[in-house]
Design an enzyme around this catalytic site. Structure first.
Site, PDB file in Angstrom:
ATOM      1  CE1 TYR A 153       6.360   4.897   2.225  1.00  0.00           C
ATOM      2  CE2 TYR A 153       6.754   4.338   4.522  1.00  0.00           C
ATOM      3  CZ  TYR A 153       5.909   4.402   3.435  1.00  0.00           C
ATOM      4  OH  TYR A 153       4.604   3.980   3.565  1.00  0.00           O
ATOM      5  CE  LYS A 157       3.206   6.812   2.302  1.00  0.00           C
ATOM      6  NZ  LYS A 157       1.915   6.825   1.616  1.00  0.00           N
TER       7      LYS A 157
HETATM    8  P1  NAP Z   1       2.486  -0.952  -2.927  1.00  0.00           P
HETATM    9  O1  NAP Z   1       1.991  -2.355  -3.080  1.00  0.00           O
HETATM   10  O2  NAP Z   1       3.939  -0.715  -2.934  1.00  0.00           O
HETATM   11  O3  NAP Z   1       1.814  -0.066  -4.092  1.00  0.00           O
HETATM   12  C1  NAP Z   1       2.276   1.212  -4.395  1.00  0.00           C
HETATM   13  C2  NAP Z   1       1.519   1.739  -5.601  1.00  0.00           C
HETATM   14  O4  NAP Z   1       1.970   3.053  -5.907  1.00  0.00           O
HETATM   15  C3  NAP Z   1       1.693   0.910  -6.893  1.00  0.00           C
HETATM   16  O5  NAP Z   1       0.447   0.754  -7.505  1.00  0.00           O
HETATM   17  C4  NAP Z   1       2.613   1.791  -7.743  1.00  0.00           C
HETATM   18  O6  NAP Z   1       2.415   1.641  -9.124  1.00  0.00           O
HETATM   19  C5  NAP Z   1       2.107   3.171  -7.320  1.00  0.00           C
HETATM   20  N1  NAP Z   1       3.051   4.240  -7.679  1.00  0.00           N
HETATM   21  C6  NAP Z   1       4.366   4.323  -7.380  1.00  0.00           C
HETATM   22  N2  NAP Z   1       4.899   5.445  -7.893  1.00  0.00           N
HETATM   23  C7  NAP Z   1       3.892   6.098  -8.539  1.00  0.00           C
HETATM   24  C8  NAP Z   1       3.800   7.309  -9.251  1.00  0.00           C
HETATM   25  N3  NAP Z   1       4.867   8.091  -9.452  1.00  0.00           N
HETATM   26  N4  NAP Z   1       2.607   7.680  -9.765  1.00  0.00           N
HETATM   27  C9  NAP Z   1       1.513   6.898  -9.598  1.00  0.00           C
HETATM   28  N5  NAP Z   1       1.535   5.721  -8.925  1.00  0.00           N
HETATM   29  C10 NAP Z   1       2.714   5.333  -8.401  1.00  0.00           C
HETATM   30  O7  NAP Z   1       1.890  -0.306  -1.587  1.00  0.00           O
HETATM   31  P2  NAP Z   1       0.721  -0.851  -0.621  1.00  0.00           P
HETATM   32  O8  NAP Z   1       1.317  -1.815   0.327  1.00  0.00           O
HETATM   33  O9  NAP Z   1      -0.457  -1.214  -1.431  1.00  0.00           O
HETATM   34  O10 NAP Z   1       0.424   0.463   0.237  1.00  0.00           O
HETATM   35  C11 NAP Z   1      -0.518   1.444  -0.209  1.00  0.00           C
HETATM   36  C12 NAP Z   1      -0.182   2.780   0.408  1.00  0.00           C
HETATM   37  O11 NAP Z   1      -0.263   2.681   1.828  1.00  0.00           O
HETATM   38  C13 NAP Z   1       1.222   3.297   0.121  1.00  0.00           C
HETATM   39  O12 NAP Z   1       1.139   4.700   0.026  1.00  0.00           O
HETATM   40  C14 NAP Z   1       2.028   2.908   1.337  1.00  0.00           C
HETATM   41  O13 NAP Z   1       3.129   3.756   1.502  1.00  0.00           O
HETATM   42  C15 NAP Z   1       0.972   3.068   2.434  1.00  0.00           C
HETATM   43  N6  NAP Z   1       1.127   2.211   3.590  1.00  0.00           N
HETATM   44  C16 NAP Z   1       1.258   0.871   3.434  1.00  0.00           C
HETATM   45  C17 NAP Z   1       1.332   0.056   4.546  1.00  0.00           C
HETATM   46  C18 NAP Z   1       1.484  -1.433   4.414  1.00  0.00           C
HETATM   47  O14 NAP Z   1       1.829  -2.083   5.387  1.00  0.00           O
HETATM   48  N7  NAP Z   1       1.170  -2.008   3.262  1.00  0.00           N
HETATM   49  C19 NAP Z   1       1.249   0.622   5.829  1.00  0.00           C
HETATM   50  C20 NAP Z   1       1.084   2.002   5.942  1.00  0.00           C
HETATM   51  C21 NAP Z   1       1.010   2.793   4.817  1.00  0.00           C
HETATM   52  P3  NAP Z   1       3.361   0.712 -10.057  1.00  0.00           P
HETATM   53  O15 NAP Z   1       2.719  -0.636 -10.025  1.00  0.00           O
HETATM   54  O16 NAP Z   1       3.283   1.357 -11.371  1.00  0.00           O
HETATM   55  O17 NAP Z   1       4.724   0.713  -9.442  1.00  0.00           O
HETATM   56  N1  GDD Z   2      12.072  -5.902   3.202  1.00  0.00           N
HETATM   57  C1  GDD Z   2      12.865  -6.606   4.013  1.00  0.00           C
HETATM   58  N2  GDD Z   2      13.685  -7.570   3.470  1.00  0.00           N
HETATM   59  N3  GDD Z   2      12.853  -6.338   5.335  1.00  0.00           N
HETATM   60  C2  GDD Z   2      13.632  -7.086   6.149  1.00  0.00           C
HETATM   61  C3  GDD Z   2      14.464  -8.102   5.662  1.00  0.00           C
HETATM   62  C4  GDD Z   2      14.494  -8.352   4.255  1.00  0.00           C
HETATM   63  O1  GDD Z   2      15.204  -9.220   3.761  1.00  0.00           O
HETATM   64  N4  GDD Z   2      15.107  -8.672   6.712  1.00  0.00           N
HETATM   65  C5  GDD Z   2      14.692  -8.049   7.805  1.00  0.00           C
HETATM   66  N5  GDD Z   2      13.809  -7.070   7.480  1.00  0.00           N
HETATM   67  C6  GDD Z   2      13.166  -6.143   8.422  1.00  0.00           C
HETATM   68  C7  GDD Z   2      13.293  -4.672   8.031  1.00  0.00           C
HETATM   69  O2  GDD Z   2      14.573  -4.172   8.379  1.00  0.00           O
HETATM   70  C8  GDD Z   2      12.152  -4.090   8.863  1.00  0.00           C
HETATM   71  O3  GDD Z   2      12.578  -3.847  10.166  1.00  0.00           O
HETATM   72  C9  GDD Z   2      11.105  -5.207   8.892  1.00  0.00           C
HETATM   73  O4  GDD Z   2      11.778  -6.382   8.431  1.00  0.00           O
HETATM   74  C10 GDD Z   2       9.890  -4.956   7.995  1.00  0.00           C
HETATM   75  O5  GDD Z   2      10.364  -4.582   6.706  1.00  0.00           O
HETATM   76  P1  GDD Z   2       9.356  -4.437   5.456  1.00  0.00           P
HETATM   77  O6  GDD Z   2       8.561  -5.674   5.303  1.00  0.00           O
HETATM   78  O7  GDD Z   2      10.166  -3.981   4.296  1.00  0.00           O
HETATM   79  O8  GDD Z   2       8.318  -3.333   5.945  1.00  0.00           O
HETATM   80  P2  GDD Z   2       8.530  -1.929   6.681  1.00  0.00           P
HETATM   81  O9  GDD Z   2       8.001  -2.083   8.071  1.00  0.00           O
HETATM   82  O10 GDD Z   2       9.888  -1.408   6.509  1.00  0.00           O
HETATM   83  O11 GDD Z   2       7.547  -0.984   5.835  1.00  0.00           O
HETATM   84  C11 GDD Z   2       6.214  -1.414   5.512  1.00  0.00           C
HETATM   85  O12 GDD Z   2       5.324  -1.015   6.526  1.00  0.00           O
HETATM   86  C12 GDD Z   2       5.177   0.415   6.695  1.00  0.00           C
HETATM   87  C13 GDD Z   2       4.198   0.634   7.852  1.00  0.00           C
HETATM   88  O13 GDD Z   2       4.856   0.537   9.066  1.00  0.00           O
HETATM   89  C14 GDD Z   2       5.856  -0.797   4.157  1.00  0.00           C
HETATM   90  O14 GDD Z   2       4.656  -1.357   3.693  1.00  0.00           O
HETATM   91  C15 GDD Z   2       5.680   0.702   4.263  1.00  0.00           C
HETATM   92  O15 GDD Z   2       5.169   1.215   3.017  1.00  0.00           O
HETATM   93  C16 GDD Z   2       4.677   1.002   5.392  1.00  0.00           C
HETATM   94  O16 GDD Z   2       4.478   2.372   5.535  1.00  0.00           O
END
Ligand code: NAP
Ligand code: GDD
Length: 344
Positions: A153, A157
């Site tokens: 991932y 990115k």
């Molecule tokens: P999310 O809840 O996982 O949403 C991801 C979205 O992408 C969903 O609407 C999904 O649609 C769509 N998608 C997946 N594959 C696709 C494809 N092939 N074509 C078109 N759409 C597709 O993510 P989020 O938390 O809202 O995050 C938004 C963005 O910010 C993501 O790019 C993520 O990587 C980035 N980001 C998130 C965080 C965070 O902490 N949340 C931090 C940094 C960056 P479906 O519903 O159809 O699966």
């Molecule tokens: N998901 C998950 N499930 N994570 C766990 C668990 C579990 O049961 N137990 C421990 N963790 C730990 C993961 O190993 C990681 O270190 C931390 O919790 C956060 O995991 P996630 O909530 O899955 O988020 P992430 O930090 O890996 O990724 C999210 O943040 C990124 C920005 O830093 C996602 O939203 C990414 O799309 C985003 O880019």
């Protein structure tokens, strides 16, 4: 009236952003994918003002069609395979969507004639830094810190980030990348740790679940509230000049701290006993085991610590987070308690 196209409309940030842009008077379009997407109906009910367009980040012709339909002033690319753990299991899909998908949409903008008019937001991420000790600045990661992604991932990115910068430099396009640290809230998917915890705590309180199983509880994250972060995305695209901005809180907390605070919301104090895979979280009053380790949730490579430095965004965009860590935990647990009660 300005028009905006959001990819990832069914995701956490897509919902927050759609609401924000609608309140600001935008005509909002959202990309929905798949022949049968169960989230379509939910999106139609919750955001009736969003015009849905069927497209997929891996299908460039569908993206060109989307551009021609929406004729957007602003495109927010939020779509991605966004779960880090999942990306290890589906690395090629992750590269195609999260990485190359961005090239597809940038080319779709050019091919539909939007190169000089469309402003583009790319959802970059703190996962690009990797959290390794050697590249960890004392005051938190800034926009120019060294990248070292630790998952398919993160690597995808990073490609997306660099291709976005390359298109900005090559074609003088208005492209901004938000390097966002983790942001959460009641809209967060259940597969992410914060929502998994808040939901489990609510279910345990209501007698629907016995135990919460987690992986690495010592990982630390800079957790903010998603509602605050979409405001920052919008602000980036309102600048005369495009740029890259870190959005973060400037604080870091462990998964363990999140768990402890979440249980506090239901008046349970968690005490830890045992080590490594045999560690357990126990209710201090009843002695009941409520948290266990399941190595299934460990990742092949982990990002141990993330801490962001949002000074640039604060200065240039006038952005800052409003919700702090304890209010975020409270908001999520209270939301899940109401949600789970409504299902009784
Ligand atoms: P999310 O809840 O996982 O949403 C991801 C979205 O992408 C969903 O609407 C999904 O649609 C769509 N998608 C997946 N594959 C696709 C494809 N092939 N074509 C078109 N759409 C597709 O993510 P989020 O938390 O809202 O995050 C938004 C963005 O910010 C993501 O790019 C993520 O990587 C980035 N980001 C998130 C965080 C965070 O902490 N949340 C931090 C940094 C960056 P479906 O519903 O159809 O699966
Ligand atoms: N998901 C998950 N499930 N994570 C766990 C668990 C579990 O049961 N137990 C421990 N963790 C730990 C993961 O190993 C990681 O270190 C931390 O919790 C956060 O995991 P996630 O909530 O899955 O988020 P992430 O930090 O890996 O990724 C999210 O943040 C990124 C920005 O830093 C996602 O939203 C990414 O799309 C985003 O880019």
């Amino acid at each position: 009236m300005k028009s905006a196209l959001i990819t990832g409309i069914t995701g956490q940030d897509g919902g927050h952003l759609a609401k924000l842009l609608h309140e600001k008077g935008y005509d909002v379009y959202g990309i929905i994918r798949g022949q049968h997407n169960p989230k379509r109906l939910i999106t139609e009910v919750e955001f009736p003002y969003v015009k849905l367009i069927e497209a997929d980040l891996t299908d460039q012709s569908s993206l060109i069609r989307a551009m021609n339909t929406a004729k957007p002033d602003e495109v927010y690319n939020l779509a991605a395979v966004s779960h880090v753990g999942y990306s290890f299991k589906n690395p090629q899909l992750t590269s195609d969507v999260t990485g190359k998908g961005v090239l597809n949409i940038l080319e779709a903008i050019r091919l539909s004639g939007g190169e000089k008019t469309v402003r583009f937001y790319q959802a970059s991420t703190s996962e690009m830094y990797g959290g390794l000790e050697y590249n960890r600045p004392e005051n938190g990661y800034t926009e120019d810190a060294v990248f070292h992604p630790r998952s398919p991932y993160g690597v995808a990115k990073l490609y997306a980030h660099w291709i976005a910068l390359n298109y900005r430099e090559s074609y003088d396009m208005h492209i901004s990348c938000g390097i966002l640290f983790n942001h959460e809230g009641p809209r967060r998917g259940i597969e992410f740790v914060t929502r998994k915890v808040s939901n489990a705590v609510a279910r345990i309180e209501l007698g629907k679940q016995e135990v919460l199983e987690l992986g690495n509880m010592d990982a630390k994250r800079d957790w903010g509230y998603a509602g605050d972060y979409v405001e920052g995305m919008w602000r980036m695209l309102q600048q005369d000049k495009p740029g890259d901005y870190v959005l973060a809180t400037g604080e870091t907390h462990s998964v363990r701290e999140f768990v402890e605070l979440a249980f506090k919301e239901i008046d349970i104090t968690i005490e830890w006993r045992g080590e490594a895979e045999r560690e357990e979280g126990v209710d201090a009053d009843s002695g009941k085991v409520l948290v266990k380790i399941n190595p299934e949730f460990y990742r092949p490579a982990e990002v141990d610590l993330l801490l962001g430095n949002p000074s640039k965004a604060e200065k240039k965009l006038g952005w800052s987070r409003k919700v702090d860590f304890s209010d975020l935990v409270k908001m999520m647990v209270q939301h899940d308690l109401e949600l789970e009660k409504s299902k009784l």
